[in-house]
Motif scaffolding. Structure first.
Motif, PDB file in Angstrom:
ATOM      1  N   GLU A 213       0.809  -1.216   0.000  1.00  0.00           N
ATOM      2  CA  GLU A 213       0.000   0.000   0.000  1.00  0.00           C
ATOM      3  C   GLU A 213       0.845   1.269   0.000  1.00  0.00           C
ATOM      4  O   GLU A 213       0.763   2.087   0.919  1.00  0.00           O
ATOM      5  CB  GLU A 213      -0.926   0.018   1.218  1.00  0.00           C
ATOM      6  N   PRO A 214       1.652   1.469  -1.035  1.00  0.00           N
ATOM      7  CA  PRO A 214       2.569   2.615  -1.015  1.00  0.00           C
ATOM      8  C   PRO A 214       1.877   3.971  -1.067  1.00  0.00           C
ATOM      9  O   PRO A 214       2.498   4.970  -0.728  1.00  0.00           O
ATOM     10  CB  PRO A 214       3.437   2.399  -2.260  1.00  0.00           C
ATOM     11  N   THR A 215       0.605   4.038  -1.480  1.00  0.00           N
ATOM     12  CA  THR A 215      -0.032   5.353  -1.583  1.00  0.00           C
ATOM     13  C   THR A 215      -1.056   5.604  -0.478  1.00  0.00           C
ATOM     14  O   THR A 215      -1.707   6.640  -0.469  1.00  0.00           O
ATOM     15  CB  THR A 215      -0.767   5.525  -2.931  1.00  0.00           C
ATOM     16  N   ALA A 216      -1.170   4.670   0.466  1.00  0.00           N
ATOM     17  CA  ALA A 216      -2.285   4.753   1.422  1.00  0.00           C
ATOM     18  C   ALA A 216      -2.310   6.070   2.189  1.00  0.00           C
ATOM     19  O   ALA A 216      -3.374   6.580   2.512  1.00  0.00           O
ATOM     20  CB  ALA A 216      -2.207   3.578   2.396  1.00  0.00           C
ATOM     21  N   LEU A 217      -1.145   6.629   2.493  1.00  0.00           N
ATOM     22  CA  LEU A 217      -1.120   7.812   3.363  1.00  0.00           C
ATOM     23  C   LEU A 217      -0.917   9.117   2.604  1.00  0.00           C
ATOM     24  O   LEU A 217      -0.649  10.138   3.216  1.00  0.00           O
ATOM     25  CB  LEU A 217       0.002   7.653   4.391  1.00  0.00           C
ATOM     26  N   LEU A 218      -1.012   9.071   1.291  1.00  0.00           N
ATOM     27  CA  LEU A 218      -0.657  10.261   0.517  1.00  0.00           C
ATOM     28  C   LEU A 218      -1.892  11.048   0.090  1.00  0.00           C
ATOM     29  O   LEU A 218      -2.976  10.500  -0.042  1.00  0.00           O
ATOM     30  CB  LEU A 218       0.130   9.838  -0.721  1.00  0.00           C
ATOM     31  N   ASP A 219      -1.679  12.360  -0.149  1.00  0.00           N
ATOM     32  CA  ASP A 219      -2.789  13.154  -0.660  1.00  0.00           C
ATOM     33  C   ASP A 219      -3.044  12.758  -2.124  1.00  0.00           C
ATOM     34  O   ASP A 219      -2.222  12.095  -2.745  1.00  0.00           O
ATOM     35  CB  ASP A 219      -2.533  14.651  -0.467  1.00  0.00           C
TER      36      ASP A 219
END
Lengths: 262, 611
Positions: free
Chosen positions: B178-184
């Motif tokens: 989940e490399p994008t889970a915390l990104l805007d």
């Protein structure tokens, strides 16, 4: 971002610097007169200012904990160690022995404290760890785990604040802008911080391993130089310390640890 | 080392009946997983929360059983090596890993140190390191970050650096959790596009390609499928019991098993959801456009709450300063993180707060809750304190059991019927069966429900929620959205910080845009989402459905919230109908869709429908 040219103290090989500081600090524990540590302290502070280009303000602030500890040592010795000629300090009369020993121990604290500042204020952590691995043969898994832990430590204050806020907001009687300071609330926050730190360190361990740390022989892209000047500098510092003690012995003010029990 | 038919290029992953148990109690997380990832291809792993997706990745990189307690049984080979036989650092020479949290995977203080560290550990030639580090950063568009301190990076920047650090050693396989889970949204799209282009096979004659590691394969766990430039060629679906539900070419798995996936609560790409809801064609075709317009009109737009409703929370000239231990040491008061905020949150509305990572959204929320040092005026109409749900539920835990956790605020408020109120709240959030469990032992979705339960047990006039759907699967996120909307409909005020613009469109009455510590605008969702300049400024990248709305649907009088809700409802209805007739999500009904283990490499499936 252009980094200023590293200072003499910053360029000094960190492992040699660490060894020298440890050696001088240990030697300082054997001396109990006030003059020797006072001279050593002044020399160290001068070196930090001149050779390390440490700002006076930073140096003063870094001294605060040592000054507090030194003062308490002085007071304790003056109060609890009778003997010697009575000395009048304003409204108080104290024993000369207590005053001399107390002052010596206080100055020694400042001296050893300032020596530790040589390490803390003028050493880049990555350089220190690389050098310890290169020159002191410390395992890389060990040195880089320390560096990663250091990164975790740097971010703990923010996590602490977030947790305090997160828990404070659940108190319906809270006051605006105030975080609770009761032992119970601090305990709950500390527990949450601990759980978070354990989970983070788990992830960091995985990250360190995924970068291949500990997979076998490693190379070093920015080797820390260890040359003749580093050793000469260590020799010079030790010679200076030796000379200081020698002068004191000739002049007669140096006393050993025997004086503590006399 | 047992080699396969082509000894030069072993499959990136071969799993044959892999069963993984975790922890000292041996909890079974994965059960008999068979999967093959041929060299040079990518695999997408889907499944509901807690189905063992992350555990599968950890078994691939050897973290289980070497670093974390657990056992891996069955046949497993990763780039031809059994990960149980070599320690993870040795396997890391061939397998790169990118984790979910940007901040927790950078080990050193500076970006270039981090990249060189990865090379040093593999014994690379020091003379080539700077060049390789620069090339790896360039490959992810992060050359300019080389001398930055890692703790000052934004989430998107940190994820790029983590990707570069995984790629710098030329791994044969890259594993991403989940490399994008915390990104805007904007950062997620950029990182997603990078991830989609990772897999590669050598050119026909190998000309110009590096001598080593010509193949690069990818195993990816990801929820935000619409943000990936192209979906991986193959997909593996894991069910709740950690068994394989489906495995095959992504296109076929998503289409043929769409109902199962929706039933499990997985996120699906838009094209699949449209098909599932019965759209007559791909988005952009005339028939589909007309169908979608009709669908959106079938759901009434939420009536705008009248402007004259009383403000439940009122802020005037609010400035919020950085809190924490370091704040007090600054010589002069630093610039406030958030400043000059005039904001009314009205009773009965959901106000969404959006903006780029690090722009001050969370700080604003803390300021509204009166937690950080604030100047200016902020107060609720009734004088009652506001409740707040933090991003990480574990930060808010104070008690030993779930029941005590919910009772905590009620006891402090000295309410009369604490027991009854707690029991009702536990029931309402479906936590009654876990009442005596330790809150730290709950799953992610249960912890989120617990944090909502503890925040609403006192029935506060204002509820602030910071990224309440983070880390949840689609079913859980929908449940959270429902809770927030119901509170507003019952007359409460809700402030919601979220990166999920579909969620914002579906539940919010108004949207506040916060950029660089300032409140840029407060307007209805349709106004904000239609404003291209504003969206660019605030890092708001419209997901495909809302992009269609901005380009086509808006001109035909479609409301974005109604559109999102209508499609959700249509998909749910289709799923319910299917589940009633064919309840075949049981493990026995597992079918390998299409038979073949994986599609031909290099045939990306479009994640987005071109418009």
């Amino acid at each position: 971002m252009t980094a200023p040219r590293p200072t003499v103290l910053e360029r000094w090989n960190p492992t040699v610097k660490l060894a020298t500081v440890l050696l001088v600090s240990t030697a300082a524990l054997l001396v109990t007169d006030p003059v020797t540590p006072a001279t050593g302290w002044l020399l160290t502070v001068a070196a930090l200012l001149a050779l390390g280009r440490v700002p006076v303000r930073t140096l003063a602030l870094a001294h605060v904990p040592f000054v507090v500890f030194a003062t308490s040592l002085l007071v304790v010795n003056v109060v609890t160690r009778p003997g010697g000629d009575p000395v009048t300090l304003g409204p108080l009369t104290v024993g000369a022995d207590g005053l001399a020993i107390g002052a010596a121990l206080a100055l020694r604290t400042l001296f050893v404290g300032s020596l530790s500042l040589v390490l803390v204020l003028t050493t880049d952590p990555v350089r220190l760890m690389t050098s310890l691995h290169q020159h002191a043969r410390l395992p890389a898994t060990w040195t880089f785990a320390v560096l990663a832990a250091h990164r975790l430590l740097v971010e703990l204050p923010d996590a602490w604040h977030t947790i305090r806020c997160a828990q404070a907001v659940r108190d319906p009687r809270r006051r605006r802008g105030r975080l609770p300071r009761s032992p119970r609330s601090l305990g709950a926050a500390a527990f949450a911080l601990l759980v978070g730190a354990v989970r983070r360190s788990e992830r960091l361990t995985v990250a360190l391993e995924s970068r291949g740390l500990g997979s076998g022989p490693r190379t070093t892209s920015r080797p820390v130089p260890l040359g003749v000047p580093d050793v000469v500098a260590a020799g010079a510092v030790l010679a200076l310390a030796g000379a200081l003690v020698a002068v004191g012995m000739v002049a007669g003010w140096v006393t050993g640890i025997g004086a503590l029990t006399a | 080392m047992a080699e396969r038919a082509d000894p030069r290029v072993p499959d990136a992953v071969t799993a044959d009946g892999v069963t993984v148990t975790l922890g000292h109690h041996g909890t079974r997380v994965l059960d008999g997983v068979d999967v093959t990832v041929p060299a040079g291809t990518s695999l997408l792993v889907l499944g509901p929360s807690g189905c063992g997706k992350s555990t599968l990745l950890r078994a691939l990189v050897g973290v289980v059983p070497h670093t974390l307690p657990g056992a891996v049984a069955g046949g497993l080979r990763v780039t031809g090596i059994d990960p149980r036989d070599v320690p993870p650092p040795a396997l890391a020479a061939r397998v790169g890993l990118v984790q979910q949290r940007p901040g927790d995977q950078l080990c050193l203080a500076r970006v270039d140190e981090e990249l060189r560290f990865a090379l040093e550990n593999r014994g690379a030639d020091p003379r080539t390191m700077d060049g390789r580090a620069t090339a790896a950063l360039a490959a992810v568009g992060a050359e300019h970050l080389h001398d930055r301190a890692t703790h000052t990076l934004s989430g998107g920047e940190a994820q790029r650096v983590a990707l570069a650090a995984a790629l710098v050693a030329e791994p044969d396989l890259v594993v991403l959790d989940e490399p994008t889970a915390l990104l805007d949204p904007a950062a997620a799209h950029e990182v997603g596009a990078l991830v989609a282009g990772l897999a590669r096979t050598p050119g026909p004659d190998g000309e110009g390609s590096p001598a080593r590691a010509p193949h690069r394969s990818v195993v990816l766990v990801e929820h935000r499928l619409d943000d990936l430039g192209a979906l991986p060629g193959a997909t593996l679906v894991l069910g709740r019991e950690g068994r394989v539900l489906a495995h095959g070419p992504t296109d076929r798995v998503l289409r043929e098993r769409a109902r199962d996936l929706a039933g499990l609560g997985c996120w699906l790409p838009l094209a699949v959801r449209l098909e599932q809801a019965g759209a007559p064609g791909p988005l952009g075709s005339c028939a589909a456009d007309a169908w979608l317009v009709d669908l959106a009109h079938s759901v009434p737009a939420r009536p705008a709450p009248p402007d004259r409703r009383p403000a439940a929370l009122r802020a005037r000239g609010l400035a919020v300063h950085r809190g924490g231990l370091r704040a007090g040491r600054a010589r002069r008061p630093a610039r406030p993180v958030v400043r000059d905020v005039d904001l009314d949150v009205r009773a009965g509305e959901v106000l969404a707060v959006v903006g780029p990572n690090g722009g001050g959204k969370s700080t604003l929320l803390r300021g509204l809750a009166g937690l950080d040092r604030t100047t200016g005026e902020v107060a609720t109409a009734t004088g009652d304190p506001v409740a707040m749900v933090f991003q990480d539920p574990e930060h808010q835990l104070v008690a030993r059991t779930v029941r005590e956790e919910v009772a905590w605020s009620a006891r402090l408020a000295r309410l009369a019927d604490v027991e009854g109120r707690v029991a009702r709240t536990l029931d309402a959030f479906g936590l009654a069966h876990r009442a005596d469990a330790s809150p730290y032992r709950l799953s992610g979705g249960e912890q989120r429900r617990l944090s909502l339960a503890t925040a609403t047990v006192l029935d506060p006039p204002v509820l602030l929620a910071d990224e309440p759907t983070f880390g949840l699967d689609r079913a859980q996120a929908a449940a959270v959205a429902r809770v927030l909307r119901e509170r507003a409909d019952a007359g409460g005020a809700v402030v919601l910080v979220s990166h999920d613009l579909s969620l914002v469109a579906a539940v919010a009455d108004r949207v506040a845009v916060v950029v660089d510590g300032a409140l840029v605008t407060v307007a209805e969702p349709s106004t904000v989402l239609a404003d291209d300049a504003l969206c660019a400024l605030a890092g708001l990248r419209r997901p495909p459905l809302l992009e269609w709305w901005a380009r086509t649907g808006r001109g035909r009088g479609v409301d974005p919230g109604a559109l999102v809700r209508a499609l959700d409802t249509a998909c749910d209805a289709a799923c319910d109908a299917a589940c009633d007739t064919a309840p075949d999500t049981a493990p026995d009904a597992v079918a390998s869709v299409g038979g073949a283990g994986a599609p031909a490499p290099g045939v990306p499936v479009p994640a987005e429908v071109s418009l």
